[in-house]
Design a protein around this motif. Structure first.
Motif, PDB file in Angstrom:
ATOM      1  N   PHE A  43      47.332  41.146  51.549  1.00  0.00           N
ATOM      2  CA  PHE A  43      45.950  41.281  51.985  1.00  0.00           C
ATOM      3  C   PHE A  43      45.870  41.648  53.461  1.00  0.00           C
ATOM      4  CE2 PHE A  43      41.583  40.278  52.862  1.00  0.00           C
ATOM      5  CZ  PHE A  43      40.948  40.690  51.695  1.00  0.00           C
ATOM      6  N   ALA A  44      46.735  41.066  54.285  1.00  0.00           N
ATOM      7  CA  ALA A  44      46.751  41.389  55.713  1.00  0.00           C
ATOM      8  C   ALA A  44      47.127  42.855  55.930  1.00  0.00           C
ATOM      9  CB  ALA A  44      47.717  40.473  56.447  1.00  0.00           C
ATOM     10  N   ILE A  45      48.105  43.336  55.191  1.00  0.00           N
ATOM     11  CA  ILE A  45      48.525  44.740  55.317  1.00  0.00           C
ATOM     12  C   ILE A  45      47.413  45.674  54.837  1.00  0.00           C
ATOM     13  CG2 ILE A  45      50.137  46.463  54.425  1.00  0.00           C
ATOM     14  CD1 ILE A  45      52.288  44.231  54.527  1.00  0.00           C
ATOM     15  N   PHE A  46      46.762  45.321  53.735  1.00  0.00           N
ATOM     16  CA  PHE A  46      45.646  46.120  53.244  1.00  0.00           C
ATOM     17  C   PHE A  46      44.524  46.170  54.277  1.00  0.00           C
ATOM     18  CE2 PHE A  46      41.428  46.184  51.328  1.00  0.00           C
ATOM     19  CZ  PHE A  46      41.452  47.438  50.745  1.00  0.00           C
ATOM     20  N   THR A  47      44.212  45.026  54.873  1.00  0.00           N
ATOM     21  CA  THR A  47      43.160  44.975  55.890  1.00  0.00           C
ATOM     22  C   THR A  47      43.510  45.860  57.079  1.00  0.00           C
ATOM     23  OG1 THR A  47      42.548  42.742  55.217  1.00  0.00           O
ATOM     24  CG2 THR A  47      41.871  43.423  57.418  1.00  0.00           C
ATOM     25  N   PHE A  48      44.749  45.765  57.549  1.00  0.00           N
ATOM     26  CA  PHE A  48      45.205  46.609  58.656  1.00  0.00           C
ATOM     27  C   PHE A  48      45.085  48.085  58.280  1.00  0.00           C
ATOM     28  CE2 PHE A  48      48.445  48.890  61.029  1.00  0.00           C
ATOM     29  CZ  PHE A  48      48.224  48.440  62.324  1.00  0.00           C
ATOM     30  N   SER A  49      45.546  48.431  57.089  1.00  0.00           N
ATOM     31  CA  SER A  49      45.524  49.828  56.632  1.00  0.00           C
ATOM     32  C   SER A  49      44.108  50.363  56.459  1.00  0.00           C
ATOM     33  CB  SER A  49      46.263  49.958  55.304  1.00  0.00           C
ATOM     34  OG  SER A  49      47.588  49.546  55.447  1.00  0.00           O
ATOM     35  N   ASN A  50      43.182  49.497  56.174  1.00  0.00           N
ATOM     36  CA  ASN A  50      41.804  49.899  55.979  1.00  0.00           C
ATOM     37  C   ASN A  50      41.036  49.988  57.303  1.00  0.00           C
ATOM     38  OD1 ASN A  50      39.395  50.481  54.627  1.00  0.00           O
ATOM     39  ND2 ASN A  50      38.876  48.329  54.444  1.00  0.00           N
ATOM     40  N   LEU A  51      41.269  49.045  58.200  1.00  0.00           N
ATOM     41  CA  LEU A  51      40.451  48.968  59.410  1.00  0.00           C
ATOM     42  C   LEU A  51      40.929  49.850  60.561  1.00  0.00           C
ATOM     43  CD1 LEU A  51      39.479  45.195  59.548  1.00  0.00           C
ATOM     44  CD2 LEU A  51      38.191  47.126  58.648  1.00  0.00           C
ATOM     45  N   VAL A  52      42.219  50.107  60.660  1.00  0.00           N
ATOM     46  CA  VAL A  52      42.708  50.950  61.762  1.00  0.00           C
ATOM     47  C   VAL A  52      42.132  52.365  61.691  1.00  0.00           C
ATOM     48  CG1 VAL A  52      44.744  52.017  62.783  1.00  0.00           C
ATOM     49  CG2 VAL A  52      44.737  49.579  62.305  1.00  0.00           C
ATOM     50  N   PRO A  53      42.160  53.048  60.540  1.00  0.00           N
ATOM     51  CA  PRO A  53      41.534  54.380  60.509  1.00  0.00           C
ATOM     52  C   PRO A  53      40.033  54.351  60.802  1.00  0.00           C
ATOM     53  CG  PRO A  53      42.957  54.091  58.611  1.00  0.00           C
ATOM     54  CD  PRO A  53      42.858  52.756  59.287  1.00  0.00           C
ATOM     55  N   ARG A  54      39.350  53.309  60.343  1.00  0.00           N
ATOM     56  CA  ARG A  54      37.921  53.181  60.637  1.00  0.00           C
ATOM     57  C   ARG A  54      37.689  52.998  62.133  1.00  0.00           C
ATOM     58  NH1 ARG A  54      35.459  48.814  56.699  1.00  0.00           N
ATOM     59  NH2 ARG A  54      33.560  49.483  57.732  1.00  0.00           N
ATOM     60  N   ALA A  55      38.515  52.198  62.769  1.00  0.00           N
ATOM     61  CA  ALA A  55      38.372  51.976  64.216  1.00  0.00           C
ATOM     62  C   ALA A  55      38.641  53.266  64.989  1.00  0.00           C
ATOM     63  CB  ALA A  55      39.323  50.879  64.674  1.00  0.00           C
ATOM     64  N   LEU A  56      39.639  54.012  64.563  1.00  0.00           N
ATOM     65  CA  LEU A  56      39.926  55.284  65.231  1.00  0.00           C
ATOM     66  C   LEU A  56      38.754  56.259  65.080  1.00  0.00           C
ATOM     67  CD1 LEU A  56      43.670  55.691  64.230  1.00  0.00           C
ATOM     68  CD2 LEU A  56      42.768  55.101  66.479  1.00  0.00           C
ATOM     69  N   ALA A  57      38.147  56.293  63.901  1.00  0.00           N
ATOM     70  CA  ALA A  57      36.981  57.161  63.684  1.00  0.00           C
ATOM     71  C   ALA A  57      35.804  56.715  64.546  1.00  0.00           C
ATOM     72  CB  ALA A  57      36.601  57.159  62.208  1.00  0.00           C
ATOM     73  N   HIS A  58      35.567  55.410  64.617  1.00  0.00           N
ATOM     74  CA  HIS A  58      34.484  54.897  65.466  1.00  0.00           C
ATOM     75  C   HIS A  58      34.738  55.255  66.924  1.00  0.00           C
ATOM     76  CE1 HIS A  58      32.578  51.598  62.767  1.00  0.00           C
ATOM     77  NE2 HIS A  58      32.904  52.670  62.074  1.00  0.00           N
ATOM     78  N   HIS A  59      35.969  55.102  67.363  1.00  0.00           N
ATOM     79  CA  HIS A  59      36.324  55.403  68.745  1.00  0.00           C
ATOM     80  C   HIS A  59      36.077  56.885  69.066  1.00  0.00           C
ATOM     81  CE1 HIS A  59      38.359  54.794  72.543  1.00  0.00           C
ATOM     82  NE2 HIS A  59      39.170  55.804  72.280  1.00  0.00           N
ATOM     83  N   ARG A  60      36.489  57.749  68.167  1.00  0.00           N
ATOM     84  CA  ARG A  60      36.246  59.189  68.370  1.00  0.00           C
ATOM     85  C   ARG A  60      34.743  59.483  68.419  1.00  0.00           C
ATOM     86  NH1 ARG A  60      40.801  59.690  64.966  1.00  0.00           N
ATOM     87  NH2 ARG A  60      39.459  59.839  63.138  1.00  0.00           N
TER      88      ARG A  60
END
Length: 68
Positions: free
Chosen positions: A30-47
């Protein structure tokens, strides 16, 4: 150094802490899934922040201090 998505960072830390506390494969998955899901979203938000706000700090990171 501030980050653009501290809420995502906090959630990742929370789930990795839970995985360590339970010491289970399910917790780690679950921790790995959360990381895999939220990192791309954070990068998109940052851009998006960088594109919409001209004065947005260029040195600010997306999700992980001094790294990402």
């Amino acid at each position: 150094m501030p980050i653009s998505c501290p809420n995502y960072f906090g959630e990742i830390i929370e789930w990795f802490g839970w995985a360590i506390a339970t010491w289970s494969l399910a917790g780690l998955a679950f921790a790995i899934f959360t990381f895999s899901n939220l990192v791309p979203r954070a990068l998109a938000h940052h851009r998006w922040y960088l594109s919409k706000f001209p004065n947005y700090p260029k040195k600010r990171r997306a999700i992980i201090f001094w790294l990402l």
